[in-house]
Each structure stands twice: as C-alpha cells, then as structure tokens.
Design an enzyme around this catalytic site. Sequence first.
Site, PDB file in Angstrom:
ATOM      1  N   LYS A   8       9.949  92.117  64.528  1.00  0.00           N
ATOM      2  CA  LYS A   8      11.002  91.373  64.080  1.00  0.00           C
ATOM      3  C   LYS A   8      12.344  91.410  64.767  1.00  0.00           C
ATOM      4  O   LYS A   8      12.979  92.589  64.342  1.00  0.00           O
ATOM      5  CB  LYS A   8      10.993  91.316  62.504  1.00  0.00           C
ATOM      6  CG  LYS A   8      11.902  90.588  61.894  1.00  0.00           C
ATOM      7  CD  LYS A   8      12.026  90.558  60.345  1.00  0.00           C
ATOM      8  CE  LYS A   8      13.411  90.198  59.922  1.00  0.00           C
ATOM      9  NZ  LYS A   8      13.546  90.437  58.374  1.00  0.00           N
TER      10      LYS A   8
ATOM     11  N   ALA B 212      13.984  86.029  54.239  1.00  0.00           N
ATOM     12  CA  ALA B 212      15.338  86.230  53.658  1.00  0.00           C
ATOM     13  C   ALA B 212      15.824  85.199  52.380  1.00  0.00           C
ATOM     14  O   ALA B 212      15.909  84.178  52.739  1.00  0.00           O
ATOM     15  CB  ALA B 212      16.371  86.425  54.613  1.00  0.00           C
ATOM     16  N   GLY B 213      16.495  85.721  51.473  1.00  0.00           N
ATOM     17  CA  GLY B 213      17.262  84.879  50.618  1.00  0.00           C
ATOM     18  C   GLY B 213      16.228  84.328  49.605  1.00  0.00           C
ATOM     19  O   GLY B 213      16.833  83.512  48.487  1.00  0.00           O
TER      20      GLY B 213
ATOM     21  N   ASN C  99      11.878  90.680  50.351  1.00  0.00           N
ATOM     22  CA  ASN C  99      12.273  92.157  49.902  1.00  0.00           C
ATOM     23  C   ASN C  99      12.985  92.473  48.775  1.00  0.00           C
ATOM     24  O   ASN C  99      12.635  92.718  47.485  1.00  0.00           O
ATOM     25  CB  ASN C  99      12.716  92.807  51.025  1.00  0.00           C
ATOM     26  CG  ASN C  99      13.055  94.548  50.843  1.00  0.00           C
ATOM     27  OD1 ASN C  99      13.207  95.002  52.217  1.00  0.00           O
ATOM     28  ND2 ASN C  99      12.852  94.913  49.692  1.00  0.00           N
ATOM     29  N   THR C 100      14.403  91.926  48.632  1.00  0.00           N
ATOM     30  CA  THR C 100      15.324  92.081  47.458  1.00  0.00           C
ATOM     31  C   THR C 100      14.770  91.684  46.148  1.00  0.00           C
ATOM     32  O   THR C 100      14.811  92.364  45.086  1.00  0.00           O
ATOM     33  CB  THR C 100      16.577  91.525  47.865  1.00  0.00           C
ATOM     34  OG1 THR C 100      17.223  91.976  49.219  1.00  0.00           O
ATOM     35  CG2 THR C 100      17.558  92.207  46.681  1.00  0.00           C
TER      36      THR C 100
ATOM     37  N   GLY D 176      19.330  89.124  50.764  1.00  0.00           N
ATOM     38  CA  GLY D 176      19.693  89.814  49.650  1.00  0.00           C
ATOM     39  C   GLY D 176      20.475  89.042  48.751  1.00  0.00           C
ATOM     40  O   GLY D 176      20.858  89.440  47.535  1.00  0.00           O
TER      41      GLY D 176
HETATM   42  C1  LIG Z   1      13.136  93.670  54.879  1.00  0.00           C
HETATM   43  C2  LIG Z   1      13.774  92.530  55.666  1.00  0.00           C
HETATM   44  O1  LIG Z   1      13.524  92.513  56.847  1.00  0.00           O
HETATM   45  C3  LIG Z   1      14.885  92.075  55.215  1.00  0.00           C
HETATM   46  O2  LIG Z   1      16.024  92.177  56.096  1.00  0.00           O
HETATM   47  C4  LIG Z   1      14.564  90.695  54.871  1.00  0.00           C
HETATM   48  O3  LIG Z   1      15.216  89.816  55.637  1.00  0.00           O
HETATM   49  C5  LIG Z   1      14.456  90.226  53.487  1.00  0.00           C
HETATM   50  O4  LIG Z   1      15.535  89.865  53.097  1.00  0.00           O
HETATM   51  P1  LIG Z   1      15.550  89.772  51.263  1.00  0.00           P
HETATM   52  O5  LIG Z   1      15.831  90.810  50.959  1.00  0.00           O
HETATM   53  O6  LIG Z   1      16.818  88.430  50.953  1.00  0.00           O
HETATM   54  O7  LIG Z   1      14.194  89.100  50.850  1.00  0.00           O
END
Ligand SMILES: CC(=O)[C@@H](O)[C@H](O)COP(=O)(O)O
Length: 255
Positions: free
Chosen positions: A96, A183-184, A205-206, A157
């Site tokens: 990635k 993300a987001g 992730n977050t 995040g």
């Molecule tokens: C784990 C990872 O690769 C993060 O950089 C990803 O972009 C997830 O983003 P969030 O934490 O906003 O879900």
Amino acid sequence: MLKIGHYEFSSRLLLGTGKYPNFDIQKEAVAVSEAEILTFAVRRMNIFEESQPNFLEKLDLEKYTLLPNTAGAKTASEAVRIAKLAKASGLCDMIKVEVIGCQKTLLPDPVETLKASEELLKEGFIVLPYTSDDVLLAKRLEELGCHAIMPGASPIGSGRGIVNPLNLSFIIEQSNVPVIVDAGIGTPSDAAIAMEMGADGVLLNTAVSGANDPVKMAKAMKLSIEAGRLGFEAGRIPKKRYATASSPMEGMSIS
Ligand SMILES: CC(=O)[C@@H](O)[C@H](O)COP(=O)(O)O
C-alpha cells in the site's frame, strides 16, 4: 470475491493493526472482523531485529495476507525504499503506497504517490496506492497499472466518513480495477454507504481500534460491509420526488 492482482479474498474488509488498547483486543477484533487482509506500517515493524517488540506478535500471520504500507514516507524514494525492505523480508509482494504530503491533514502527495507507484510497478510489486478522492489522479494511477485504487473517504483518523461522495462515485464508475475506500471511516454506516456506492472494499483502522469496544465494532464493520455489498448487488430503488403507495389500490373493489 475481491480480486487484487493474483490474490482473491472473500472478505471486503481490510483492517489496520495499529492503535489498539492492547494486543489481546487487537487479536480478538481482527478475528471477529473476519478480515483476510491486514495492513501495517513497515516502519513500525522491527523487521530485522527479532529481539525487539513486534506489534503483530499475537496474530497468527499464516491466516492473513499482509499488506505492508509505506506510512512515514514523505517522498517517492522513501516509499520505494520502505516497500523494498518489506519485500526483502518476505512479508508480501503487495504494497500500500502511502506518501503523505501534509502532516496536519495527512493527505497524500499526488505527485510523489504517482512516482512511487510507477517505480514499484516496474519492480514487480502489486501496488495499491492510497490517494485523495481526485478523479483524474485515480485514473492516472489505474493507467499506470496499479492493481487497486484506494481513495480516502476523509483524512486518516478523522472518522468523518465520506466527505465527497460525488468524486468517490466518479472514481468507482470509471475504474476497471478494485476501488477500496481507505481512511476516515467513522461508523458502520459510513462503511455501508461506501459499499452501497459500489466500492469493492473498505480499509479502516481507527474506527475499530479507537472504539469503546473494538471487538464489537469490528463485528459491526464486518456486517455493515457485507450488508452494503448485498445492497449494491441487489440494486437500490430510484429516488422519487413524491410518494408511491406501497399497496396499490387500483383495480381493487372495497365493499
Ligand atoms: C492502517 C492504515 O493504513 C491507515 O493509515 C488507514 O489509512 C486507515 O485510516 P483510518 O484510521 O482513518 O481508518
């Protein structure tokens, strides 16, 4: 099935491995999510120092496909170096590409992302670039030969969900390779919306690691992504300006 390069996956949830309250919760959340692809920052791994702590140590890595990411890179050459390090250590041939252009917004640098992706494709990697929701950039990355495109829903995040659904819909519509919204994502409904729009997968992730109950949230994300995909495949009804009765009365005689 989600097909990326020569890989095939049943799950459309890609899960990040960072920021969990502890490794036991991380392990349980990953298991409950049924994610098959786990991403992690190569820079956070002590790849060549086995004596050092490893934040994937509780996970049975044989069960998962690892998607190393180049988080921490600010230039294409840094990203290429990190990717080569990951490959040399036998982690995976997928990468990635994450080249951050602004430390406040953590938005990707489009020029460096394009350069890094081009270089890594030449090196034979399966390349998944994390990109902004720029429609033309997504097209250029696909034309280079990238195996999937990973547009951000909103800044990493931030948990703001999809801030530019129109652009995201254009990216999905034009793309001949998988589109994975990355993300987001803040809530299960954000993930479901991305899938209902026709995204091929969601990376998050977050939203899970930072939830009050990460294990429960991992399950919620799994279910919402499955529901969103089913909804997309089923095909939604058109939106109408005025009402249409659910039980038409025409032709019925009421005595
Ligand atoms: C784990 C990872 O690769 C993060 O950089 C990803 O972009 C997830 O983003 P969030 O934490 O906003 O879900």
